[in-house]
Motif scaffolding. Structure first.
Motif, mmCIF file in Angstrom:
data_model
loop_
_atom_site.group_PDB
_atom_site.id
_atom_site.type_symbol
_atom_site.label_atom_id
_atom_site.label_comp_id
_atom_site.label_asym_id
_atom_site.label_seq_id
_atom_site.Cartn_x
_atom_site.Cartn_y
_atom_site.Cartn_z
ATOM 1 N N LEU A 1 8.867 4.728 -3.344
ATOM 2 C CA LEU A 1 8.063 3.789 -2.564
ATOM 3 C C LEU A 1 8.024 2.404 -3.212
ATOM 4 N N ILE A 2 8.165 2.370 -4.546
ATOM 5 C CA ILE A 2 7.995 1.120 -5.299
ATOM 6 C C ILE A 2 9.318 0.367 -5.448
ATOM 7 N N GLN A 3 10.384 0.896 -4.901
ATOM 8 C CA GLN A 3 11.691 0.253 -5.051
ATOM 9 C C GLN A 3 11.621 -1.228 -4.655
ATOM 10 N N GLY A 4 11.923 -2.103 -5.600
ATOM 11 C CA GLY A 4 11.940 -3.533 -5.320
ATOM 12 C C GLY A 4 10.599 -4.229 -5.360
ATOM 13 N N PHE B 1 -1.718 -2.913 -9.754
ATOM 14 C CA PHE B 1 -2.152 -1.798 -8.912
ATOM 15 C C PHE B 1 -3.403 -1.122 -9.468
ATOM 16 N N GLU B 2 -4.168 -0.505 -8.581
ATOM 17 C CA GLU B 2 -5.243 0.415 -8.984
ATOM 18 C C GLU B 2 -5.378 1.472 -7.896
ATOM 19 N N ASP B 3 -5.676 2.694 -8.313
ATOM 20 C CA ASP B 3 -5.809 3.819 -7.377
ATOM 21 C C ASP B 3 -4.598 3.942 -6.456
ATOM 22 N N ASN B 4 -3.413 3.712 -7.027
ATOM 23 C CA ASN B 4 -2.141 3.879 -6.325
ATOM 24 C C ASN B 4 -1.924 2.897 -5.174
ATOM 25 N N GLN B 5 -2.661 1.789 -5.198
ATOM 26 C CA GLN B 5 -2.481 0.717 -4.225
ATOM 27 C C GLN B 5 -2.400 -0.613 -4.968
ATOM 28 N N GLU B 6 -1.729 -1.591 -4.381
ATOM 29 C CA GLU B 6 -1.820 -2.919 -4.948
ATOM 30 C C GLU B 6 -3.260 -3.387 -4.846
ATOM 31 N N ALA B 7 -3.793 -3.917 -5.931
ATOM 32 C CA ALA B 7 -5.200 -4.299 -5.975
ATOM 33 C C ALA B 7 -5.475 -5.512 -5.093
ATOM 34 N N THR C 1 -1.184 6.444 -11.142
ATOM 35 C CA THR C 1 -0.662 5.119 -10.794
ATOM 36 C C THR C 1 0.483 4.733 -11.721
ATOM 37 N N SER C 2 0.402 5.117 -12.997
ATOM 38 C CA SER C 2 1.516 4.881 -13.918
ATOM 39 C C SER C 2 2.782 5.564 -13.418
ATOM 40 N N VAL C 3 2.649 6.818 -13.017
ATOM 41 C CA VAL C 3 3.801 7.597 -12.577
ATOM 42 C C VAL C 3 4.339 7.067 -11.248
ATOM 43 N N LEU C 4 3.447 6.675 -10.362
ATOM 44 C CA LEU C 4 3.877 6.069 -9.099
ATOM 45 C C LEU C 4 4.779 4.867 -9.361
ATOM 46 N N THR D 1 0.833 -1.196 0.000
ATOM 47 C CA THR D 1 0.000 0.000 0.000
ATOM 48 C C THR D 1 0.872 1.251 0.000
ATOM 49 N N THR D 2 0.267 2.383 -0.378
ATOM 50 C CA THR D 2 0.968 3.663 -0.402
ATOM 51 C C THR D 2 0.081 4.721 0.252
ATOM 52 N N PRO D 3 0.608 5.921 0.513
ATOM 53 C CA PRO D 3 -0.207 6.987 1.103
ATOM 54 C C PRO D 3 -1.172 7.628 0.101
ATOM 55 N N PHE D 4 -1.099 7.219 -1.162
ATOM 56 C CA PHE D 4 -1.898 7.853 -2.199
ATOM 57 C C PHE D 4 -3.155 7.046 -2.495
ATOM 58 N N GLY D 5 -4.123 7.697 -3.165
ATOM 59 C CA GLY D 5 -5.387 7.020 -3.411
ATOM 60 C C GLY D 5 -6.042 7.401 -4.711
ATOM 61 N N TYR D 6 -7.350 7.241 -4.778
ATOM 62 C CA TYR D 6 -8.140 7.441 -5.992
ATOM 63 C C TYR D 6 -7.947 8.836 -6.570
ATOM 64 N N GLU D 7 -7.967 9.866 -5.729
ATOM 65 C CA GLU D 7 -7.953 11.250 -6.216
ATOM 66 C C GLU D 7 -6.554 11.821 -6.398
ATOM 67 N N SER D 8 -5.529 11.079 -6.027
ATOM 68 C CA SER D 8 -4.159 11.583 -6.165
ATOM 69 C C SER D 8 -3.827 11.822 -7.638
ATOM 70 N N THR D 9 -3.027 12.840 -7.890
ATOM 71 C CA THR D 9 -2.623 13.166 -9.254
ATOM 72 C C THR D 9 -1.190 12.706 -9.510
ATOM 73 N N ALA D 10 -0.820 12.704 -10.782
ATOM 74 C CA ALA D 10 0.544 12.331 -11.153
ATOM 75 C C ALA D 10 1.554 13.264 -10.491
ATOM 76 N N ALA D 11 1.233 14.549 -10.455
ATOM 77 C CA ALA D 11 2.149 15.517 -9.839
ATOM 78 C C ALA D 11 2.328 15.239 -8.355
ATOM 79 N N GLU D 12 1.261 14.818 -7.695
ATOM 80 C CA GLU D 12 1.337 14.551 -6.253
ATOM 81 C C GLU D 12 2.186 13.316 -5.942
ATOM 82 N N VAL D 13 2.036 12.246 -6.735
ATOM 83 C CA VAL D 13 2.767 11.015 -6.403
ATOM 84 C C VAL D 13 4.254 11.126 -6.719
ATOM 85 N N ILE D 14 4.616 12.107 -7.551
ATOM 86 C CA ILE D 14 6.025 12.270 -7.918
ATOM 87 C C ILE D 14 6.651 13.493 -7.249
#
Length: 306
Positions: free
Chosen positions: A256-259, A265-271, A247-250, A5-18
């Motif tokens: 966070l995704i190292q390794g 994934f969907e909505d910035n979380q593992e489904a 989610t693509s950019v994340l 899981t990550t701190p991001f969710g459905y409404e997070s934007t590409a700019a926010e996750v990066i």
């Protein structure tokens, strides 16, 4: 294996996750980077300092997008190169033109729910574009990815994978009635299975591979969907393109995704596993390791025949 899981969710934007990520010195390729969520994926990566190549069918559109992104980000290392994913010769030409390491490959381009269309090889066009084209591109760029030392391959799949497993005995609808959504679903399942198998085969090369569902976004991808069906989507909770690219950019760039590899994934979380009747989560067949290996072998064989 616990769910990631990550701190991001459905409404997070590409700019926010990066946000706060520095991609200076890193090189990326984004297929379909001239439209839809591809544009915002390129924008986010370029905005973080990466050199980004838009691999596109329409190079004129690509040049327009590249110019706009250069202006908006101040990063002049945004380039355009032609590719027709359904044509193995075009994919090989792109691969042959690439020199040096590649740190990020985003397999983003696609076609959805189109009428029956076959390539010169007789392949069903959605499978040829969405899976075989990206499979050939990824294999062709393997050495460049390995040279990066810590590369990432991101495959844009869809919740439509829930509509169909991969039918290895009839990939191209030669013996069963053609149905546009079944064909699209099959190609999207193939995207996930590719990530599963590549994660295993390429782990020693330091290459991380994951797949994702971007969410529902109103883009040109829906151009083949009948108007009456689109009318029925009026109450659907749509994402913006900036949210759709998140989610693509994340997966492409977040530390966070190292390794983390071989996952969906969907909505910035593992489904989570799909629940029957629901339109989210991941189908067990899309993560099946034996199916992933068989699809890889069949795909390699198809591409070596042309």
């Amino acid at each position: 294996m616990s769910r990631f899981t990550t701190p991001f969710g459905y409404e997070s934007t590409a700019a926010e996750v990066i946000s706060g990520v520095d991609l200076s010195g890193r090189r990326a390729v984004v297929t379909g980077g001239a439209s839809g969520i591809g544009v915002e994926t390129v924008r986010a990566l370029a905005g973080a300092g990466a050199e980004v190549t838009l691999a596109v069918r329409n190079t004129a559109a690509g040049e327009r997008v590249a110019a706009e992104i250069i202006e908006s980000t101040g990063n002049n290392h945004v380039f355009v190169a032609p590719i027709e994913l359904a044509d193995p010769a075009s994919v090989r030409a792109f691969v042959d033109s690439w020199t040096g390491p590649l740190h990020i490959l985003v397999n983003n381009a696609g076609v959805m729910a189109e009428p029956l269309n076959r390539t010169q090889q007789g392949w069903e066009h959605q499978f040829a574009t969405n899976h075989l084209g990206h499979f050939g591109l990824s294999l062709g760029l393997h050495d460049a990815l390995a040279a990066a030392g810590d590369a990432r391959v991101v495959s844009v799949s869809s919740s439509a994978h829930l509509q169909s497993d991969v039918h290895l005995e009839d990939l191209h609808f030669e013996h069963r009635p053609y149905e546009p959504w079944a064909a699209y679903g099959q190609s999207k399942t193939a995207n996930i299975l590719f990530a599963v198998e590549a994660a295993k085969r390429w782990a020693a090369d330091g290459i991380v591979t994951n797949a994702l569902m971007p969410g529902g976004i109103r883009t040109a991808l829906q151009r083949h969907v009948p108007e009456e069906m689109q009318a029925g989507w009026a109450q659907y909770r749509w994402k913006t393109v900036e949210q759709g690219a998140a989610t693509s950019v994340l997966l492409a760039a977040s530390p966070l995704i190292q390794g983390v590899t071989g996952r969906y994934f969907e909505d910035n979380q593992e489904a989570l596993p799909n629940v029957a009747g629901e339109r989210n989560g991941v189908a067990p067949y899309a993560l099946d390791p034996e199916s992933a290996t068989r699809l890889w072998d069949v795909s390699e064989k198809l591409l070596t025949q042309v």
